[in-house]
Design a protein around this motif. Sequence first.
Motif, PDB file in Angstrom:
ATOM      1  N   SER A   9      -5.686  -6.283  -1.409  1.00 44.77           N
ATOM      2  CA  SER A   9      -5.388  -7.285  -2.419  1.00 44.77           C
ATOM      3  C   SER A   9      -6.612  -8.152  -2.661  1.00 44.77           C
ATOM      4  O   SER A   9      -7.506  -8.225  -1.820  1.00 44.77           O
ATOM      5  N   ARG A  10      -6.629  -8.821  -3.785  1.00 43.83           N
ATOM      6  CA  ARG A  10      -7.692  -9.789  -4.060  1.00 43.83           C
ATOM      7  C   ARG A  10      -7.402 -11.120  -3.375  1.00 43.83           C
ATOM      8  O   ARG A  10      -8.260 -11.972  -3.294  1.00 43.83           O
ATOM      9  N   ALA A  14      -2.244 -12.557   4.572  1.00 43.42           N
ATOM     10  CA  ALA A  14      -1.717 -13.216   5.775  1.00 43.42           C
ATOM     11  C   ALA A  14      -0.188 -13.261   5.797  1.00 43.42           C
ATOM     12  O   ALA A  14       0.412 -12.965   6.841  1.00 43.42           O
ATOM     13  N   PRO A  15       0.500 -13.602   4.686  1.00 41.52           N
ATOM     14  CA  PRO A  15       1.971 -13.605   4.742  1.00 41.52           C
ATOM     15  C   PRO A  15       2.551 -12.226   5.038  1.00 41.52           C
ATOM     16  O   PRO A  15       3.521 -12.094   5.780  1.00 41.52           O
ATOM     17  N   LEU A  16       1.929 -11.214   4.490  1.00 44.90           N
ATOM     18  CA  LEU A  16       2.391  -9.846   4.735  1.00 44.90           C
ATOM     19  C   LEU A  16       2.123  -9.442   6.178  1.00 44.90           C
ATOM     20  O   LEU A  16       2.977  -8.855   6.844  1.00 44.90           O
ATOM     21  N   ALA A  17       0.953  -9.786   6.693  1.00 47.56           N
ATOM     22  CA  ALA A  17       0.615  -9.474   8.086  1.00 47.56           C
ATOM     23  C   ALA A  17       1.581 -10.169   9.044  1.00 47.56           C
ATOM     24  O   ALA A  17       1.996  -9.585  10.050  1.00 47.56           O
ATOM     25  N   ALA A  18       1.967 -11.395   8.733  1.00 47.03           N
ATOM     26  CA  ALA A  18       2.901 -12.130   9.594  1.00 47.03           C
ATOM     27  C   ALA A  18       4.284 -11.483   9.608  1.00 47.03           C
ATOM     28  O   ALA A  18       4.976 -11.496  10.630  1.00 47.03           O
ATOM     29  N   ALA A  19       4.684 -10.896   8.484  1.00 54.21           N
ATOM     30  CA  ALA A  19       5.999 -10.267   8.380  1.00 54.21           C
ATOM     31  C   ALA A  19       6.026  -8.851   8.954  1.00 54.21           C
ATOM     32  O   ALA A  19       7.092  -8.309   9.231  1.00 54.21           O
ATOM     33  N   LEU A  20       4.861  -8.252   9.129  1.00 55.18           N
ATOM     34  CA  LEU A  20       4.753  -6.897   9.674  1.00 55.18           C
ATOM     35  C   LEU A  20       3.926  -6.977  10.959  1.00 55.18           C
ATOM     36  O   LEU A  20       2.720  -6.739  10.941  1.00 55.18           O
ATOM     37  N   PRO A  33     -12.464  -9.649  10.911  1.00 57.32           N
ATOM     38  CA  PRO A  33     -11.360  -8.942  10.247  1.00 57.32           C
ATOM     39  C   PRO A  33     -11.458  -9.041   8.727  1.00 57.32           C
ATOM     40  O   PRO A  33     -11.901 -10.053   8.189  1.00 57.32           O
ATOM     41  N   VAL A  34     -11.060  -7.991   8.047  1.00 58.60           N
ATOM     42  CA  VAL A  34     -11.045  -7.960   6.585  1.00 58.60           C
ATOM     43  C   VAL A  34      -9.685  -8.508   6.143  1.00 58.60           C
ATOM     44  O   VAL A  34      -8.675  -7.810   6.209  1.00 58.60           O
ATOM     45  N   SER A  69       3.349 -11.385  -1.532  1.00 56.81           N
ATOM     46  CA  SER A  69       2.060 -10.810  -1.146  1.00 56.81           C
ATOM     47  C   SER A  69       2.057  -9.302  -1.406  1.00 56.81           C
ATOM     48  O   SER A  69       1.077  -8.746  -1.912  1.00 56.81           O
ATOM     49  N   TRP A  70       3.156  -8.625  -1.078  1.00 57.04           N
ATOM     50  CA  TRP A  70       3.286  -7.191  -1.322  1.00 57.04           C
ATOM     51  C   TRP A  70       3.175  -6.885  -2.817  1.00 57.04           C
ATOM     52  O   TRP A  70       2.439  -5.995  -3.231  1.00 57.04           O
ATOM     53  N   ARG A  71       3.910  -7.627  -3.613  1.00 55.69           N
ATOM     54  CA  ARG A  71       3.931  -7.377  -5.062  1.00 55.69           C
ATOM     55  C   ARG A  71       2.585  -7.649  -5.726  1.00 55.69           C
ATOM     56  O   ARG A  71       2.238  -7.014  -6.708  1.00 55.69           O
ATOM     57  N   ARG A  72       1.833  -8.600  -5.184  1.00 54.23           N
ATOM     58  CA  ARG A  72       0.527  -8.947  -5.758  1.00 54.23           C
ATOM     59  C   ARG A  72      -0.593  -8.014  -5.307  1.00 54.23           C
ATOM     60  O   ARG A  72      -1.686  -8.043  -5.864  1.00 54.23           O
TER      61      ARG A  72
END
Length: 132
Positions: A9-10, A14-20, A33-34, A69-72
Amino acid sequence: IATDLVVSSRQSLAPLAAALPRAYHPIALSGRPVARLLILNGISRGSVEADFRELIKRVSALRGAARHSWRRAGRRLFDIGIQAGNETPPFEGVQLSTATLRAAAALGVKIQVTVYRPGAYDTTAPTEKAAP
């Protein structure tokens, strides 16, 4: 040898990483980290179909900032890693059901197959792929 979900993503993931919780940001050449690239390895190690279903289930359950975050994300990709020239089952054994393909498409996920040369994948580190 592996099924990965790769998200880029551009914006920060972080929100996606926290949920997974099993997801990780790969390390850049700088040693940091990238933040805009996230990888989640398949769970089952038994079949690509089982990995896809589990990853689809996890993504479908996302809510709030993680879902946003996923959708973006600009890139959502299932990467099926196959190692050539070894004693593992043949690639023809990798099959995906129509239902699984539809579920992946509904989430906007593309599918890629990466074929590694013999000996390129280190089986002692199952969450990392060696460079092809």
